[in-house]
Design a protein around this motif. Structure first.
Motif, mmCIF file in Angstrom:
data_model
loop_
_atom_site.group_PDB
_atom_site.id
_atom_site.type_symbol
_atom_site.label_atom_id
_atom_site.label_comp_id
_atom_site.label_asym_id
_atom_site.label_seq_id
_atom_site.Cartn_x
_atom_site.Cartn_y
_atom_site.Cartn_z
ATOM 1 N N TYR A 159 14.812 1.212 78.460
ATOM 2 C CA TYR A 159 14.077 2.445 78.120
ATOM 3 C C TYR A 159 14.508 3.555 79.070
ATOM 4 O O TYR A 159 14.797 3.318 80.254
ATOM 5 C CB TYR A 159 12.565 2.208 78.228
ATOM 6 C CG TYR A 159 11.755 3.495 78.252
ATOM 7 C CD1 TYR A 159 11.450 4.172 77.073
ATOM 8 C CD2 TYR A 159 11.324 4.037 79.458
ATOM 9 C CE1 TYR A 159 10.732 5.358 77.097
ATOM 10 C CE2 TYR A 159 10.600 5.225 79.492
ATOM 11 C CZ TYR A 159 10.311 5.885 78.319
ATOM 12 O OH TYR A 159 9.605 7.062 78.335
ATOM 13 N N SER A 162 21.560 9.944 74.805
ATOM 14 C CA SER A 162 20.428 9.599 73.958
ATOM 15 C C SER A 162 19.901 8.225 74.365
ATOM 16 O O SER A 162 20.661 7.257 74.426
ATOM 17 C CB SER A 162 20.860 9.573 72.488
ATOM 18 O OG SER A 162 19.904 8.902 71.693
ATOM 19 N N GLN A 168 17.940 6.294 72.684
ATOM 20 C CA GLN A 168 17.994 5.369 71.560
ATOM 21 C C GLN A 168 19.404 4.798 71.394
ATOM 22 O O GLN A 168 19.591 3.590 71.199
ATOM 23 C CB GLN A 168 17.552 6.075 70.273
ATOM 24 C CG GLN A 168 17.454 5.165 69.058
ATOM 25 C CD GLN A 168 16.896 5.894 67.847
ATOM 26 O OE1 GLN A 168 16.600 7.089 67.910
ATOM 27 N NE2 GLN A 168 16.756 5.176 66.748
ATOM 28 N N ARG A 169 20.404 5.654 71.482
ATOM 29 C CA ARG A 169 21.786 5.197 71.317
ATOM 30 C C ARG A 169 22.262 4.383 72.521
ATOM 31 O O ARG A 169 23.167 3.545 72.391
ATOM 32 C CB ARG A 169 22.709 6.394 71.100
ATOM 33 C CG ARG A 169 22.481 7.117 69.782
ATOM 34 C CD ARG A 169 23.444 8.282 69.634
ATOM 35 N NE ARG A 169 23.233 8.999 68.390
ATOM 36 C CZ ARG A 169 23.901 10.080 68.027
ATOM 37 N NH1 ARG A 169 24.835 10.572 68.839
ATOM 38 N NH2 ARG A 169 23.650 10.692 66.877
ATOM 39 N N HIS A 212 20.418 2.327 74.308
ATOM 40 C CA HIS A 212 19.641 1.106 74.511
ATOM 41 C C HIS A 212 20.570 -0.116 74.543
ATOM 42 O O HIS A 212 21.439 -0.292 73.688
ATOM 43 C CB HIS A 212 18.611 0.935 73.391
ATOM 44 C CG HIS A 212 17.705 -0.239 73.591
ATOM 45 N ND1 HIS A 212 17.987 -1.489 73.094
ATOM 46 C CD2 HIS A 212 16.523 -0.347 74.257
ATOM 47 C CE1 HIS A 212 17.027 -2.319 73.426
ATOM 48 N NE2 HIS A 212 16.120 -1.658 74.135
#
Length: 361
Positions: free
Chosen positions: A30, A42, A44-45, A47
């Motif tokens: 995270y 990012s 999310q990218r 992770h």
């Protein structure tokens, strides 16, 4: 009250401190928006990516993280230099705290950028000096305009008493020069008119400036557009913002014209958005960043500290008012303007708050 996972996530997402959580293999679980902004990635990218894919430091630092996992031992590091994916170097302080979750030791990293703190300190000093200068200019303008009015009025009365019409040429000179000085003082003070705010697309402003530049340069300067089309509309005074940007671009054109044979002249207009950006004492969730970049000879170091002050110019024929007017317009929009320059690369950066749901007053 039971604090659930969604509230934990909400708290972390709204922290101004860049926070990352790594699993026992030092892979990203995270990162909050402040960390995304700092590292320009990012969450999310990214992770699942290994820590060195997000930023690199030293081999010893990587070993210290592995040791923190193995021994569950927290530590702090001061003035660490991180290199991001984009190649940017960041000087930061960071704290590493082992966290036990589901039988696994994870690492919580809290990263405090020292560069940003230095920038905020520099910005506060700049704003303070500009406010002091503005007060001095207003006081000086008052002392100049009062006698000018008396001189102009006396010249008009004298003109009425002159016996010959040819003698009025001298009183006309006095009147015209008094008017010129009054206009100069008014330009130094800047406009007292409040911005006429309306919802405006920032790229409409830049395209208007671009069309003027292309007409004036007649193809002698390469104009590059590097826009982020996802930027929402701003609440700004369109005409004032055109004037602010145009003042900077014209300065760039004049700088490029002063060295016509050095290299092909190029001006780049670039737009981006930044998260969690501080202007003055206010932290904004989102700001629009407008950059005007040229490959001219640059601004001398001794001028860079005072470039936004009235009557400061690097050209012999310059008035030194264009950038002062620009700074005043940006300040009226609760924004910020900065300049970085060295030979071959000058960047003027304008930061404007981008608050969703704001309506013009």
């Amino acid at each position: 009250m039971i604090i659930n996972d969604s509230l934990h996530r909400l708290l972390l997402d709204n922290l101004t401190t860049a926070t990352l959580l790594l699993n026992a293999d030092l892979r990203l679980e995270y990162m909050n928006p402040a960390a995304e902004m700092l590292l320009a990635v990012s969450g999310q990218r990214s992770h699942g990516q290994f820590i060195s894919e997000l930023f690199t430091e030293t081999r010893e630092a990587l070993g210290a993280l592995r040791q923190a996992v193995a021994e569950a031992h927290p530590f702090n590091k001061r003035e660490a230099v991180l290199t991001t994916q984009t190649g940017q170097s960041l000087t930061v302080d960071y704290a590493v705290t082992p966290v036990l979750s589901r039988g696994e030791t994870m690492l919580l990293l809290e990263v405090h950028p020292r560069d940003r703190l230095l920038r905020i300190t520099k910005e506060e000093a700049q704003l303070s000096k500009q406010e002091t200068t503005k007060l001095l200019v207003r006081g000086l303008a008052h002392e100049i305009k009062n006698p000018l009015g008396g001189i102009r009025g006396a010249a008009q009365l004298l003109a009425r008493q002159l016996p010959e019409e040819s003698l009025k040429d001298y009183t006309n000179v006095i009147i015209e020069e008094s008017d010129r000085l009054r206009n100069l003082v008014d330009r130094m003070l800047g406009s007292n008119k409040l911005p006429s705010l309306a919802v405006t697309n920032v790229h409409e402003v830049l395209e208007r400036v671009a069309s003027l530049v292309e007409a004036e340069s007649q193809g002698s300067i390469l104009l590059v557009r590097d826009y982020d089309p996802s930027i929402p509309d701003l609440v700004i005074d369109r005409e004032q913002m055109i004037q602010a940007v145009l003042n900077i671009v014209r300065n760039a054109m004049q700088a490029l014209a002063s060295k016509p044979d050095a290299h092909p002249g190029r001006i780049t207009l670039r737009t981006r958005t930044l998260r969690q950006f501080t202007i003055g004492y206010i932290r904004h969730r989102l700001v629009t960043k407008i950059e005007i970049i040229d490959n001219g000879p640059g601004i001398s170091p001794e001028l860079q500290e005072t470039i936004f002050y009235p009557m400061v110019s690097g050209r012999a024929d310059g008035t030194g008012l264009g950038l002062a007017i620009t700074q005043n317009i940006i300040s009226q929009h609760q924004g910020l303007i900065e300049c970085e320059s060295h030979p071959g690369h000058t960047v003027f950066s304008i930061f404007l708050p981008l608050e969703q749901g704001v309506t013009p007053t």
